[in-house]
Design an enzyme around this catalytic site. Sequence first.
Site, mmCIF file in Angstrom:
data_model
loop_
_atom_site.group_PDB
_atom_site.id
_atom_site.type_symbol
_atom_site.label_atom_id
_atom_site.label_comp_id
_atom_site.label_asym_id
_atom_site.label_seq_id
_atom_site.Cartn_x
_atom_site.Cartn_y
_atom_site.Cartn_z
ATOM 1 N N GLU A 109 23.391 4.346 -18.547
ATOM 2 C CA GLU A 109 24.455 5.176 -19.095
ATOM 3 C C GLU A 109 24.835 6.321 -18.169
ATOM 4 O O GLU A 109 26.005 6.629 -18.010
ATOM 5 C CB GLU A 109 24.042 5.728 -20.463
ATOM 6 C CG GLU A 109 25.251 6.262 -21.190
ATOM 7 C CD GLU A 109 24.956 6.644 -22.632
ATOM 8 O OE1 GLU A 109 23.783 6.900 -22.946
ATOM 9 O OE2 GLU A 109 25.914 6.675 -23.408
ATOM 10 N N ASP A 110 23.851 6.950 -17.550
ATOM 11 C CA ASP A 110 24.139 8.197 -16.839
ATOM 12 C C ASP A 110 24.131 8.086 -15.316
ATOM 13 O O ASP A 110 24.381 9.073 -14.635
ATOM 14 C CB ASP A 110 23.100 9.270 -17.240
ATOM 15 C CG ASP A 110 23.174 9.604 -18.716
ATOM 16 O OD1 ASP A 110 24.227 9.312 -19.307
ATOM 17 O OD2 ASP A 110 22.192 10.129 -19.263
#
Length: 720
Positions: free
Chosen positions: A76-77
């Site tokens: 996600e990051d």
Amino acid sequence: MMRQFELVDSVAAYTPNVDENLLNRAYVYAMNKHGNQKRASGDPYFSHPIEVAGILTSLKLDPETVITGLLHDTLEDTDATPEELTELFGSEVTHLVNGVTKLSQIEMSPQSNRQAENFRKFLVATASDIRILIVKLADRLHNMRTLHFIKLEEKRNRIARETLDIYAPLAGRMGIQSFREEMEDLAFKQLNATGRALIIKRLEVLQSENSDMLASIAADIEKRLAENNIPSQVAGRQKRPFSIWRKMEHKSISLEQLSDIFGFRIIVNSETECYRALGAIHTKWPLVPGRFKDYISVPKSNNYRALHTTIVGLNRQRVEVQICTHEMHDVAENGVAAHWLYKEKTNGTIPNLEDIKPFRWLQDLVTRLAAGSTAEEFMEDTRLELFHDRVFCFTPKGRLISLSEGATVLDFAYAVHTMIGNTCIAARINGNDMPIRTKLQSGDEVEIITSPTQTPRPNWEYIAVTGKARAAIRHSLRDYRHKQNLRMGKNILYNIFKAEKCTINDTILERALDAFNCETLPELYAQVGRGDLTGSQVLSKTYPDRRNRNRIFKAVKTLTAKVKSGQDKNSNIPVIGADENIALRFADNCFPLPGDQIVGIAKPGEGIIIYPAKADALSAFENMPESWVPLKWDIGENNKQIYDSRLNLTVVNKIGTLAVVANTIGQFNANISNLQLTRRDDDFCNLQVDVQVRDIKHVNELISALRGSRLVNQVKRFIA
Ligand code: MN
């Protein structure tokens, strides 16, 4: 922050043949990928996944899960891709990381409807592998530990509330009590620091008053068991502030009246020794009748097993005793995670997920999503289930039916079979005929009495507490209401057309279908019956040249029995489900607040009378299904409106008591609108206090504070 070698060492300690290189690689990979990202605390971001992995090792989870903890935020990051993860760590880890990422993307929105929909997606996403949920819970636990670094109070509150509503009960459901208790405590601290401090202070007092008694019981128990050749560990345990607070809020008791503040957990070596230890204890101390529970032969649905009993110590203080084996103790603390710990005993294979009860519960829940309740109803049902303990009852043939605590005959009937539920009229409980609203107790033998002419009634929705029963009841009521709407819609149209001296038949009505986006006539009837369309609207579409006259409206009004607001000083009661023009009022001597379930009864000439769903008075309308109107509060976060709530207090008969009560109420910004002394003797008196509050949360806070006072013996809220 946990260092690299510490993490590897702690996994190796319980998984001797672990691939250390793989763990090392994942650790370094997470560090590199998160690079210079920072947390709200100012710590480097990668400290977070490493702490999450550390939490997972404390549950002794398998290396794949620990690696997932390290990698859970990379997709996600960072610029990491699933392909890269598969190449470096294998497809199992990628599947798990993908799952956790999906969970994180399902942002819980503050709007209740989207939140419900998201919660549903959330559970579906966990259904393929229970470890996804465990990693997510560890992630949330670490975020709660670092909650105080978040600057915005509103955001901190939202996260804490969500943890309390969803993550902590889920952890409990999965049997991971250590997670549950810590999450609840951290959320409690954020949301009600004063309440928490108050309880801790009083616990300390109680503890010091009773410490001698507790120490002597512990020593006695150990001695007693040793005499009987039962090697044991005896550990004192105290209830957590949050669970005390919740009990005080939900039951009408003060802190001293809670029977399980003090307790011991006795850990022995085998199941047989559990029962022998129980026998040894029961012959030595008087026990509190009705408190013995055998969760070894009938485990809780989160797999918890132990024997519980409550004994009476010196100063008549009650002490709860739990007896279990080491394995049971591990399951009690670590829940589903303990299955990995004990896989050695099952030939070292990965535990069969189907055998893990909490996982089966999760899957049942997910299957039920397909059963068609709306997201909001689903959320409500699930919440109810998350919070309830279970009762166990039997059919006459001895089949075990496990239900949420508070379940009624009706829930039992639906648990046996939907058809049995739909036609249920009463039950024979342990040989006695009882009505369907009777609450069941563990051990009851229940024989359902049915009648072929019976159909589900509108009030059943409020009698049933289990999700399964409520979903089935709603389903058949929806059918019923739909048919009723059809009939009513058709009636309305025919009456209005006749009153206007216009010819009416199917062909004429079909002219209006397109204008109202209906495919068929029944659809049109249903819309009119529901009140989405008025008869005059249909009339003006079928006879476009006619001008509407007032008497049409008159006709509609009489036909639908809707009452124009004449005495509507209360018609600004914010509820969904009633027509705007209908007068609304609360039933006499009923005090429902936003947050309480309510129901409307339509009375010709009076409008809709609002009752608390639990009101006994409603039974008078059981045979008039047509007058039941489902209602819901329509209250936003910033509700300022206030409502009367009635409290019955038993207080110490002493100068100054009234001042304390009035003061406490004032501190919570609640007005006293009426106060009556209902009974008085030398020691105590009973007060009936009507206070004006915003909603049940407000009144519950007030009640808890009143219960916290030494001068107040008992507080009960009177609803109906
Ligand atoms: Mn995270």
